[in-house]
Design a protein around this motif. Sequence first.
Motif, PDB file in Angstrom:
ATOM      1  N   VAL A  12      54.433 -46.388  20.853  1.00 40.64           N
ATOM      2  CA  VAL A  12      55.640 -46.674  21.896  1.00 40.64           C
ATOM      3  C   VAL A  12      55.765 -45.732  23.010  1.00 40.64           C
ATOM      4  N   GLY A  13      54.996 -44.875  22.862  1.00 46.12           N
ATOM      5  CA  GLY A  13      55.126 -43.790  24.175  1.00 46.12           C
ATOM      6  C   GLY A  13      56.365 -43.243  23.958  1.00 46.12           C
ATOM      7  N   HIS A  14      57.073 -43.181  24.965  1.00 44.06           N
ATOM      8  CA  HIS A  14      58.426 -41.982  24.986  1.00 44.06           C
ATOM      9  C   HIS A  14      59.409 -42.936  24.993  1.00 44.06           C
ATOM     10  N   LYS A  15      59.450 -44.208  24.716  1.00 45.63           N
ATOM     11  CA  LYS A  15      60.691 -45.176  24.193  1.00 45.63           C
ATOM     12  C   LYS A  15      61.623 -44.691  23.321  1.00 45.63           C
ATOM     13  N   PRO A  16      62.938 -44.564  23.553  1.00 48.40           N
ATOM     14  CA  PRO A  16      63.853 -44.139  22.683  1.00 48.40           C
ATOM     15  C   PRO A  16      63.736 -44.681  21.254  1.00 48.40           C
TER      16      PRO A  16
END
Length: 151
Positions: A12-16
């Motif tokens: 998800v990468g840096h997604k909250p």
Amino acid sequence: MANYIKELRALVGHKPLILNTAAGILVNDQQQVLLNLRTDTHNWSLPGGYLEYGETYATACIREYKEDSGIDVKIVAPIGIFDQGETTYPNGDVVQTITELFLVEAVGGHQLAQATDETIRLDYFDFDHLPPLLNQQTADTLVAAKAFLNR
């Protein structure tokens, strides 16, 4: 499943994200709380961290406390659950943490004498004279811990 958070972030990468954490309050004879100076944010927090998949809050607290401080602890009592606030880490990761806070007692190990990949140093602080903290949730947990200890 070790490294659950790293695997999740790879997807998800840096997604909250909403993530679960556990932390412990260890006090000395002067009723000061042990905090660790973090390597990632360069501010102070309670020893603790993210649950791995399948872990309970209590087992995560014990494991993370050892990793962050070098001290083996046992759970004395649950203090509360904290779910307010968001933290953005220097690498861009954004999280809302749901943290269970425990009163813990030292049962072995030794306080880290040198920096690790997560902890620069450890120190005890008066509840009324705290250093710069990781986030508002850390401040809230310390207020609750002080009230719990003074009841």
